[in-house]
Design a protein around this motif. Structure first.
Motif, PDB file in Angstrom:
ATOM      1  N   PRO A  24       0.507  -1.222  -0.002  1.00 52.34           N
ATOM      2  CA  PRO A  24      -0.084  -0.436  -0.309  1.00 52.34           C
ATOM      3  C   PRO A  24       1.005   1.419  -0.064  1.00 52.34           C
ATOM      4  N   ASN A  25       2.371   1.571   0.202  1.00 49.08           N
ATOM      5  CA  ASN A  25       3.062   2.043   0.367  1.00 49.08           C
ATOM      6  C   ASN A  25       4.027   2.572  -1.287  1.00 49.08           C
ATOM      7  N   GLY A  26       2.870   1.425  -2.109  1.00 48.45           N
ATOM      8  CA  GLY A  26       3.901   2.144  -4.005  1.00 48.45           C
ATOM      9  C   GLY A  26       5.047   1.126  -4.001  1.00 48.45           C
ATOM     10  N   MET A  27       5.694   0.319  -3.292  1.00 45.59           N
ATOM     11  CA  MET A  27       6.617  -0.744  -3.950  1.00 45.59           C
ATOM     12  C   MET A  27       5.631  -2.010  -4.086  1.00 45.59           C
ATOM     13  N   MET A  28       6.511  -2.111  -5.152  1.00 43.86           N
ATOM     14  CA  MET A  28       6.194  -3.379  -5.885  1.00 43.86           C
ATOM     15  C   MET A  28       7.282  -4.366  -6.541  1.00 43.86           C
ATOM     16  N   GLU A  29       6.875  -5.832  -5.848  1.00 43.36           N
ATOM     17  CA  GLU A  29       7.972  -6.377  -6.120  1.00 43.36           C
ATOM     18  C   GLU A  29       7.470  -7.382  -7.555  1.00 43.36           C
ATOM     19  N   VAL A  30       8.446  -7.953  -8.714  1.00 45.55           N
ATOM     20  CA  VAL A  30       8.678  -8.592  -9.584  1.00 45.55           C
ATOM     21  C   VAL A  30       9.446  -9.588  -9.413  1.00 45.55           C
ATOM     22  N   TRP A  31       9.171 -11.197  -9.399  1.00 44.55           N
ATOM     23  CA  TRP A  31       9.520 -11.858  -8.983  1.00 44.55           C
ATOM     24  C   TRP A  31      10.488 -13.125 -10.003  1.00 44.55           C
ATOM     25  N   SER A  32      11.374 -12.958 -10.207  1.00 42.93           N
ATOM     26  CA  SER A  32      11.651 -13.917 -11.786  1.00 42.93           C
ATOM     27  C   SER A  32      11.139 -15.081 -12.130  1.00 42.93           C
ATOM     28  N   GLY A  33      10.624 -15.868 -11.677  1.00 43.60           N
ATOM     29  CA  GLY A  33      10.082 -17.819 -11.693  1.00 43.60           C
ATOM     30  C   GLY A  33       8.578 -16.316 -13.137  1.00 43.60           C
ATOM     31  N   LEU A  34       7.924 -15.566 -12.352  1.00 40.02           N
ATOM     32  CA  LEU A  34       7.311 -14.672 -13.601  1.00 40.02           C
ATOM     33  C   LEU A  34       7.170 -14.418 -14.826  1.00 40.02           C
ATOM     34  N   LEU A  35       8.929 -13.599 -14.649  1.00 35.67           N
ATOM     35  CA  LEU A  35       9.501 -13.789 -15.827  1.00 35.67           C
ATOM     36  C   LEU A  35       9.831 -14.708 -16.577  1.00 35.67           C
ATOM     37  N   LEU A  36       9.812 -16.082 -15.843  1.00 35.47           N
ATOM     38  CA  LEU A  36      10.035 -16.823 -16.642  1.00 35.47           C
ATOM     39  C   LEU A  36       9.296 -17.547 -17.474  1.00 35.47           C
ATOM     40  N   ARG A  37       7.939 -17.099 -15.974  1.00 37.51           N
ATOM     41  CA  ARG A  37       6.284 -18.099 -17.029  1.00 37.51           C
ATOM     42  C   ARG A  37       5.877 -17.084 -17.893  1.00 37.51           C
ATOM     43  N   THR A  38       5.573 -15.692 -17.955  1.00 32.86           N
ATOM     44  CA  THR A  38       4.881 -15.161 -18.910  1.00 32.86           C
ATOM     45  C   THR A  38       6.261 -14.928 -19.498  1.00 32.86           C
ATOM     46  N   GLN A  39       4.386 -14.856 -20.524  1.00 31.53           N
ATOM     47  CA  GLN A  39       5.338 -15.391 -22.490  1.00 31.53           C
ATOM     48  C   GLN A  39       5.733 -14.809 -23.271  1.00 31.53           C
ATOM     49  N   ASN A  40       5.155 -13.238 -22.717  1.00 34.60           N
ATOM     50  CA  ASN A  40       5.526 -12.104 -23.963  1.00 34.60           C
ATOM     51  C   ASN A  40       4.476 -10.426 -23.203  1.00 34.60           C
TER      52      ASN A  40
ATOM     53  N   GLN B 284      -1.128 -21.185 -18.739  1.00 37.54           N
ATOM     54  CA  GLN B 284      -0.275 -22.360 -19.182  1.00 37.54           C
ATOM     55  C   GLN B 284       0.307 -22.749 -17.295  1.00 37.54           C
ATOM     56  N   LEU B 285      -0.394 -22.028 -16.113  1.00 34.89           N
ATOM     57  CA  LEU B 285       0.025 -22.376 -14.829  1.00 34.89           C
ATOM     58  C   LEU B 285      -0.630 -23.045 -14.935  1.00 34.89           C
ATOM     59  N   ARG B 286      -1.502 -23.888 -14.820  1.00 34.92           N
ATOM     60  CA  ARG B 286      -2.537 -24.707 -15.052  1.00 34.92           C
ATOM     61  C   ARG B 286      -2.493 -26.273 -15.599  1.00 34.92           C
ATOM     62  N   GLU B 287      -1.437 -26.132 -16.276  1.00 35.70           N
ATOM     63  CA  GLU B 287      -0.361 -26.876 -17.417  1.00 35.70           C
ATOM     64  C   GLU B 287       0.976 -27.477 -16.692  1.00 35.70           C
ATOM     65  N   GLU B 288       1.399 -26.673 -15.873  1.00 38.37           N
ATOM     66  CA  GLU B 288       2.424 -26.579 -15.806  1.00 38.37           C
ATOM     67  C   GLU B 288       2.029 -27.565 -14.267  1.00 38.37           C
ATOM     68  N   MET B 289       1.062 -27.189 -13.799  1.00 44.79           N
ATOM     69  CA  MET B 289       0.678 -28.047 -12.451  1.00 44.79           C
ATOM     70  C   MET B 289       0.591 -29.756 -12.764  1.00 44.79           C
ATOM     71  N   ASP B 290      -0.201 -29.359 -13.673  1.00 48.65           N
ATOM     72  CA  ASP B 290      -0.678 -30.736 -14.670  1.00 48.65           C
ATOM     73  C   ASP B 290       1.030 -31.886 -14.442  1.00 48.65           C
ATOM     74  N   ALA B 291       1.994 -31.516 -15.647  1.00 47.81           N
ATOM     75  CA  ALA B 291       3.330 -31.442 -15.384  1.00 47.81           C
ATOM     76  C   ALA B 291       3.661 -31.694 -14.456  1.00 47.81           C
ATOM     77  N   THR B 292       3.596 -31.218 -13.452  1.00 49.24           N
ATOM     78  CA  THR B 292       4.476 -31.631 -11.770  1.00 49.24           C
ATOM     79  C   THR B 292       3.484 -32.622 -11.629  1.00 49.24           C
ATOM     80  N   ALA B 293       2.444 -32.764 -11.324  1.00 52.73           N
ATOM     81  CA  ALA B 293       1.749 -33.632 -10.635  1.00 52.73           C
ATOM     82  C   ALA B 293       2.053 -35.413 -12.015  1.00 52.73           C
TER      83      ALA B 293
END
Length: 395
Positions: A113-129, A218-227
């Motif tokens: 709420p104070n205006g700081m944002m975090e973006v994790w590298s695991g997200l940058l790996l998974r977003t495709q565009n 895509q995240l659902r497919e990844e979870m299927d792949a893990t399972a």
């Protein structure tokens, strides 16, 4: 989810910088806040004791973030992510927001709420565009704009004496960390509002809004792949694991896909090439982080997803290394094949020879293995593992 990252940082970091200056407040923003309306990041500051307490905690967390070794400080990557965010929410709204890119293999982004944002590298790996990244950034900004964390904080305080105690004593006690992780989860309604708000911002920015639902597919497919790799039932419809703060439910996919029909944005504007051009330098690092998670199914899915645009030497390396590290029946032979395919390409990754050499040694093909390790040392004379590899190569 905001608090999980805050907890980790306060456990590991030190608070060394001066407190942040408060933003200018106007009569308009003050009345809007009291009425529970959306806020502007340009002219807002905490309005009461609840908000001031929460702001103090977030400011402490941000001071820890500033000195955290997990922060990725590469200028080009930071500038690119910020440019996507500003394009999505508008130049005026993005101006006071501070974005921190974190070297963390899980899928997540959050905004305090104070205006700081975090973006994790695991997200940058998974977003495709770029469009998919914009959808997530817009989602987090909507949480901020709608003041969801403040509303949730107040709701918890009104219902829990424990939360009230935590609000006044701070979050410096490690014993309280697990409890806070459970408390600060946005409601289903808040997540829905953030999803739709993010899609609306995508549409205004001219992105193809169909990409918003594809992220969760895509995240659902990844979870299927893990399972599948672990021979268990997929947990894609349960809130947990590395996607706990952003569960990729079937309902989420459905309502975002439907909303994209009425608000298509600019169909076909995905920003795939621009995204790949920037991320190509970092994907090998992110994939290496992913391989260390001991999740063969997810890692194989992610490598294959990246290879949709074509196989390159480092993608072959990632796939081969995945099999080499697992080392099950037939895995080492597959690894040798994939390392070889990478070498037969442009051979621009010296580690291809190291990986194949190590696999060959395990297969008992000693002469071939030592030859590959020697070739690796020629191509990477300054390698950090030079001494160890030289010993294995017999040099």
């Amino acid at each position: 989810m905001i608090m999980s990252r805050v907890m980790l940082l306060l456990a590991a970091g030190s608070l060394v910088l001066a407190p942040m200056a408060e933003a200018k407040v106007t009569a308009k923003s003050e009345s809007a806040a009291k009425a529970g309306e959306d806020i502007s990041p340009l002219d807002y500051k905490p309005q009461d004791k609840d908000e001031r307490g929460l702001w103090m905690q977030m400011d402490e967390a941000e001071r820890a973030l500033k000195v955290s070794p997990q922060v990725m400080r590469d200028a080009a990557l930071n500038e690119y992510v910020r440019s996507v965010f500003c394009k999505t929410v508008g130049q005026v709204n993005c101006a006071p927001i501070r974005i921190y890119l974190m070297r963390t293999s899980q899928f997540n982004a959050s905004m305090a709420p104070n205006g700081m944002m975090e973006v994790w590298s695991g997200l940058l790996l998974r977003t495709q565009n770029e469009a998919q990244l914009a959808a997530v950034l817009g989602h987090e900004y909507t949480h901020f704009q709608k003041r969801h964390s403040i509303k949730l904080f107040r709701d918890v305080r009104s219902k829990s004496a424990t939360a009230t105690w935590l609000a006044f004593t701070g979050i410096g006690l490690l014993a309280s960390f697990g409890l806070l992780a459970d408390i600060f989860h946005f409601s289903r309604e808040m997540e829905h509002e953030a999803d739709i708000g993010g899609l609306n911002l995508m549409a205004k920015a001219g992105y193809d809004t169909r990409e918003s639902s594809k992220i969760w597919e895509q995240l659902r497919e990844e979870m299927d792949a893990t399972a599948a790799s672990r021979k268990v039932k997929s947990k894609k419809d349960k809130n947990g694991g590395i996607f706990a703060s952003h569960p990729p439910s079937a309902e989420r996919v459905a309502y975002l896909a439907q909303e994209a029909v009425t608000q298509p944005g600019r169909p076909g504007n995905l920003g795939t090439d621009s995204y790949a051009k920037v991320m190509a330098r970092y994907w090998p690092l992110f994939i290496d982080d992913q391989l260390k998670q001991n999740d063969f199914g997810a890692s194989e899915y992610l490598v294959s997803s990246l290879a949709k645009e074509g196989w390159t030497s480092w993608k072959y390396f990632a796939r081969a290394e995945l099999y080499r590290r697992r080392g099950g029946d037939g895995d080492l032979d597959k690894a040798v094949t994939y390392f070889g395919e990478g070498i037969a390409g442009d051979g621009s990754v010296p580690e291809l020879w190291r990986g194949r050499g190590l696999a060959l040694l395990k297969l008992g093909r000693t002469a071939e293995g030592k030859a590959d390790l020697g070739e690796y040392l020629k191509r990477a004379p300054g390698a950090s593992d030079k001494a160890m590899i030289a010993m294995m190569a017999g040099g």
